[in-house]
Scaffold this active site. Structure first.
Site: not given
Ligand code: IMP
Ligand code: MG
Length: 184
Positions: A45, A102, A105, A154
């Site tokens: 979302k 968005d 990470d 975060f």
């Molecule tokens: P990844 O798979 O670890 O790269 O995480 C990606 C997803 O985790 C993003 O699309 C976000 O939805 C969520 N996410 C990662 N870090 C944050 C943060 O600092 N705040 C809010 N959502 C996050």
């Molecule tokens: Mg996301």
């Protein structure tokens, strides 16, 4: 009173966000032609606010579609599990696809999406991420456009949530420690 009181610090104020989103829109306008008619794939979302603003800076013909991917529970730590909760409505075979995300990470969500969408035979596949946390990367993923790099904290606001809240804040911020402590 309310959501704003839970914010410890504003990391990226609204005017900086808006200016950068306009720049990204400009870059996208310069990359694609009307004939390409790129399909913007909004990753739900978190990317819905970013997509809504970005798309209004586009002069190039384009379409939007949505995908929902889950990689997180209610807390702030990745589970490492990636699932498709909602898939695209349309085929992307032969289409120019632009993933609108968005935040990147660990990179796991995006790596999964790239792999998955690539198997569907798009004409091109690019990524535009509003935020990136390079210090957290576990999987190497190519980002064609990034709005801002953020530190290992975060963040919430502008579509990003903590336990499904704070998406409506018009800036990117960090919550007070005691707010996160309740959910983890
Ligand atoms: P990844 O798979 O670890 O790269 O995480 C990606 C997803 O985790 C993003 O699309 C976000 O939805 C969520 N996410 C990662 N870090 C944050 C943060 O600092 N705040 C809010 N959502 C996050
Ligand atoms: Mg996301």
């Amino acid at each position: 009173m309310g959501l704003r009181d839970d914010v410890a610090r504003v990391l990226i104020p609204e005017d900086e966000l808006q200016a950068r989103v306009a720049d990204l829109g400009q870059a996208i306008n310069e990359t694609y032609t009307d004939e390409d008619c790129p399909l913007l794939v909004c990753v739900l979302k978190g990317a819905f606010v970013f997509l809504a603003d970005l798309t209004r800076h586009l002069k190039v013909r384009h379409e939007v579609d949505f995908m929902e991917i889950s990689s997180y529970g209610a807390g702030t730590k990745s589970t490492g599990v990636v699932r498709i909760l909602l898939d695209l409505e349309q085929s992307i075979e032969g289409r120019h696809v632009l993933i609108v995300e968005d935040i990147v990470d660990s990179g796991r969500t995006l790596a999964y999406m790239r792999r998955n969408l690539q198997t569907r035979g798009p004409a091109s596949l690019r990524v535009c991420a509003l935020l990136s946390k390079p210090s957290r990367r576990e999987v190497d993923v190519t980002l064609d456009w990034v709005g801002f790099e953020v530190p290992n904290e975060f963040v919430v606001g502008y579509g990003l949530d903590y336990a499904e809240e704070y998406r409506n804040l018009s800036f990117i911020g960090v919550l007070k420690k005691e707010v996160y402590a309740q959910g983890d």
